[in-house]
Design a protein around this motif. Structure first.
Motif, PDB file in Angstrom:
ATOM      1  N   GLY A 118     -67.331  -4.313  77.574  1.00  0.00           N
ATOM      2  CA  GLY A 118     -68.196  -3.497  77.677  1.00  0.00           C
ATOM      3  C   GLY A 118     -69.983  -3.476  77.471  1.00  0.00           C
ATOM      4  O   GLY A 118     -70.832  -3.025  78.122  1.00  0.00           O
ATOM      5  N   THR A 119     -69.293  -4.848  76.546  1.00  0.00           N
ATOM      6  CA  THR A 119     -71.243  -5.554  76.237  1.00  0.00           C
ATOM      7  C   THR A 119     -72.023  -5.589  77.820  1.00  0.00           C
ATOM      8  O   THR A 119     -72.990  -5.227  78.167  1.00  0.00           O
ATOM      9  CB  THR A 119     -70.639  -6.719  75.765  1.00  0.00           C
ATOM     10  N   ALA A 120     -70.908  -5.957  78.709  1.00  0.00           N
ATOM     11  CA  ALA A 120     -71.757  -6.663  80.237  1.00  0.00           C
ATOM     12  C   ALA A 120     -72.062  -5.408  80.727  1.00  0.00           C
ATOM     13  O   ALA A 120     -73.111  -5.290  81.291  1.00  0.00           O
ATOM     14  CB  ALA A 120     -71.027  -7.339  80.712  1.00  0.00           C
ATOM     15  N   VAL A 121     -71.551  -3.364  80.749  1.00  0.00           N
ATOM     16  CA  VAL A 121     -72.645  -2.555  81.122  1.00  0.00           C
ATOM     17  C   VAL A 121     -73.505  -2.237  80.744  1.00  0.00           C
ATOM     18  O   VAL A 121     -73.924  -1.864  81.276  1.00  0.00           O
ATOM     19  CB  VAL A 121     -71.044  -2.207  81.119  1.00  0.00           C
ATOM     20  N   LEU A 122     -73.141  -1.997  79.245  1.00  0.00           N
ATOM     21  CA  LEU A 122     -74.449  -2.143  78.189  1.00  0.00           C
ATOM     22  C   LEU A 122     -75.918  -3.140  79.119  1.00  0.00           C
ATOM     23  O   LEU A 122     -76.279  -2.356  79.199  1.00  0.00           O
ATOM     24  CB  LEU A 122     -74.290  -1.762  77.270  1.00  0.00           C
ATOM     25  N   SER A 123     -75.110  -4.007  78.839  1.00  0.00           N
ATOM     26  CA  SER A 123     -76.664  -4.988  79.560  1.00  0.00           C
ATOM     27  C   SER A 123     -77.273  -4.409  81.039  1.00  0.00           C
ATOM     28  O   SER A 123     -78.562  -4.537  81.183  1.00  0.00           O
ATOM     29  CB  SER A 123     -76.175  -6.938  79.389  1.00  0.00           C
ATOM     30  N   ARG A 124     -76.469  -4.454  81.879  1.00  0.00           N
ATOM     31  CA  ARG A 124     -76.916  -3.963  83.180  1.00  0.00           C
ATOM     32  C   ARG A 124     -77.647  -2.429  83.438  1.00  0.00           C
ATOM     33  O   ARG A 124     -78.236  -2.319  83.848  1.00  0.00           O
ATOM     34  CB  ARG A 124     -75.338  -4.141  84.122  1.00  0.00           C
ATOM     35  N   ALA A 125     -76.459  -1.688  82.357  1.00  0.00           N
ATOM     36  CA  ALA A 125     -77.653  -0.538  82.595  1.00  0.00           C
ATOM     37  C   ALA A 125     -78.786  -0.211  81.117  1.00  0.00           C
ATOM     38  O   ALA A 125     -79.668   0.072  81.820  1.00  0.00           O
ATOM     39  CB  ALA A 125     -76.520   0.463  81.629  1.00  0.00           C
ATOM     40  N   ASP A 126     -79.070  -1.575  80.781  1.00  0.00           N
ATOM     41  CA  ASP A 126     -80.040  -1.478  79.832  1.00  0.00           C
ATOM     42  C   ASP A 126     -80.904  -2.165  80.743  1.00  0.00           C
ATOM     43  O   ASP A 126     -82.641  -1.930  80.931  1.00  0.00           O
ATOM     44  CB  ASP A 126     -79.943  -2.223  78.885  1.00  0.00           C
ATOM     45  N   GLU A 127     -81.041  -2.640  81.593  1.00  0.00           N
ATOM     46  CA  GLU A 127     -81.950  -3.858  83.105  1.00  0.00           C
ATOM     47  C   GLU A 127     -82.634  -2.388  83.705  1.00  0.00           C
ATOM     48  O   GLU A 127     -83.937  -2.166  83.551  1.00  0.00           O
ATOM     49  CB  GLU A 127     -81.109  -4.069  83.760  1.00  0.00           C
ATOM     50  N   ALA A 128     -81.818  -1.173  83.610  1.00  0.00           N
ATOM     51  CA  ALA A 128     -81.962   0.217  84.288  1.00  0.00           C
ATOM     52  C   ALA A 128     -82.862   0.839  83.842  1.00  0.00           C
ATOM     53  O   ALA A 128     -83.958   0.656  84.449  1.00  0.00           O
ATOM     54  CB  ALA A 128     -81.430   0.732  85.110  1.00  0.00           C
ATOM     55  N   LEU A 129     -82.568   0.953  82.625  1.00  0.00           N
ATOM     56  CA  LEU A 129     -83.397   1.320  81.643  1.00  0.00           C
ATOM     57  C   LEU A 129     -84.961   0.790  81.283  1.00  0.00           C
ATOM     58  O   LEU A 129     -85.677   1.631  81.139  1.00  0.00           O
ATOM     59  CB  LEU A 129     -82.591   1.787  80.384  1.00  0.00           C
ATOM     60  N   ALA A 130     -85.109  -0.524  81.207  1.00  0.00           N
ATOM     61  CA  ALA A 130     -85.817  -0.955  80.582  1.00  0.00           C
ATOM     62  C   ALA A 130     -86.635  -0.505  81.976  1.00  0.00           C
ATOM     63  O   ALA A 130     -87.958  -0.509  81.603  1.00  0.00           O
ATOM     64  CB  ALA A 130     -85.678  -2.944  80.729  1.00  0.00           C
ATOM     65  N   HIS A 131     -86.178  -1.194  82.823  1.00  0.00           N
ATOM     66  CA  HIS A 131     -87.107  -0.659  84.773  1.00  0.00           C
ATOM     67  C   HIS A 131     -87.623   0.974  83.978  1.00  0.00           C
ATOM     68  O   HIS A 131     -88.836   1.191  84.740  1.00  0.00           O
ATOM     69  CB  HIS A 131     -86.554  -1.015  86.202  1.00  0.00           C
ATOM     70  N   ALA A 132     -86.419   1.700  84.150  1.00  0.00           N
ATOM     71  CA  ALA A 132     -87.313   3.053  83.289  1.00  0.00           C
ATOM     72  C   ALA A 132     -88.840   3.141  83.012  1.00  0.00           C
ATOM     73  O   ALA A 132     -89.108   3.692  83.349  1.00  0.00           O
ATOM     74  CB  ALA A 132     -85.674   3.985  83.716  1.00  0.00           C
ATOM     75  N   GLU A 133     -88.080   2.360  82.161  1.00  0.00           N
ATOM     76  CA  GLU A 133     -89.421   3.008  80.812  1.00  0.00           C
ATOM     77  C   GLU A 133     -90.799   1.862  81.099  1.00  0.00           C
ATOM     78  O   GLU A 133     -91.390   2.826  81.101  1.00  0.00           O
ATOM     79  CB  GLU A 133     -88.274   2.092  79.523  1.00  0.00           C
ATOM     80  N   MET A 134     -90.743   0.601  81.740  1.00  0.00           N
ATOM     81  CA  MET A 134     -91.686   0.360  82.504  1.00  0.00           C
ATOM     82  C   MET A 134     -92.408   1.665  83.644  1.00  0.00           C
ATOM     83  O   MET A 134     -93.668   1.594  83.534  1.00  0.00           O
ATOM     84  CB  MET A 134     -91.587  -1.247  83.174  1.00  0.00           C
ATOM     85  N   VAL A 135     -91.929   2.070  84.684  1.00  0.00           N
ATOM     86  CA  VAL A 135     -92.640   2.583  85.183  1.00  0.00           C
ATOM     87  C   VAL A 135     -92.754   4.108  84.338  1.00  0.00           C
ATOM     88  O   VAL A 135     -93.851   4.876  84.778  1.00  0.00           O
ATOM     89  CB  VAL A 135     -91.394   3.260  86.079  1.00  0.00           C
ATOM     90  N   GLY A 136     -92.923   4.071  83.508  1.00  0.00           N
ATOM     91  CA  GLY A 136     -93.372   5.671  82.465  1.00  0.00           C
ATOM     92  C   GLY A 136     -91.733   6.643  82.172  1.00  0.00           C
ATOM     93  O   GLY A 136     -90.846   7.337  81.917  1.00  0.00           O
ATOM     94  N   PRO A 137     -92.473   7.527  81.161  1.00  0.00           N
ATOM     95  CA  PRO A 137     -91.826   9.034  80.337  1.00  0.00           C
ATOM     96  C   PRO A 137     -91.943   9.411  81.508  1.00  0.00           C
ATOM     97  O   PRO A 137     -91.230  10.092  82.591  1.00  0.00           O
ATOM     98  CB  PRO A 137     -92.876   9.391  79.947  1.00  0.00           C
TER      99      PRO A 137
END
Length: 190
Positions: A129-148
């Motif tokens: 679960g922790t690794a899954v959240l970490s991997r998904a968080d990487e994608a989320l951080a990229h989406a956040e850099m792209v913008g709202p």
């Protein structure tokens, strides 16, 4: 449960996710995260009541998705972060886009100019679960850099490589070399 959203808190969500991953091979599942990046500014500028209203709206959108699809897990995994684990794979991008559309249509989409970002990962095999959240968080951080309003759902590394084994590794490395994204070097080892 989180008193504000009514969703399980991070620890309970991760425990349920770990149990789910232990029972299944993980390939037929996806995890989607939703973040409200401007929540702290909204809280400072307009107060807790408005920020709480936004969080309840986001939780409401996730709850409707959670209740519509049996065997889905949802939770509030951080102050401005929510998670949705889907019991089937191949629908992460579609679900993320649906969530984003529902968030834009909700009152939270127009309160104080707040817009969410969505990130996720498809294929959860070989991860806890922790690794899954970490991997998904990487994608989320990229989406956040792209913008709202951005959505980023990625395949997990394991899911991308499992079907082809060593052949898939060779293909991925060959493609990376051909496109100049990686180089070979030698280093003496003792």
């Amino acid at each position: 449960l989180d008193t504000l959203s009514g969703l399980p808190l991070r620890q309970h969500f991760v425990q349920a996710l770990d149990r789910r991953l232990a029972q299944r091979d993980g390939l037929g599942q996806a995890l989607v995260l939703v973040r409200v990046p401007g929540l702290e500014a909204l809280n400072r500028e307009h107060g807790h009541a408005l920020a709480d209203a936004v969080l309840r709206q986001v939780a409401g959108v996730l709850t409707r998705q959670w209740q519509a699809e049996p065997d889905t897990l949802a939770g509030r995994v951080g102050g401005a972060d929510f998670a949705l684990c889907l019991p089937v794979g191949g629908v992460g991008k579609e679900t993320a886009a649906t969530l984003m559309a529902a968030l834009h249509a909700s009152p939270a989409g127009s309160i104080g100019g707040i817009e969410a970002v969505v990130g996720g990962v498809e294929g959860l095999a070989g991860l806890d679960g922790t690794a899954v959240l970490s991997r998904a968080d990487e994608a989320l951080a990229h989406a956040e850099m792209v913008g709202p309003g951005s959505v980023e759902v990625r395949p997990s590394i394991q899911a991308a490589l499992l079907p082809g084994g060593a052949r898939a590794w060779r293909e991925h490395i060959g493609q990376a070399l051909a496109s100049g994204r990686m180089g070979l070097s030698s280093t003496p080892v003792r």
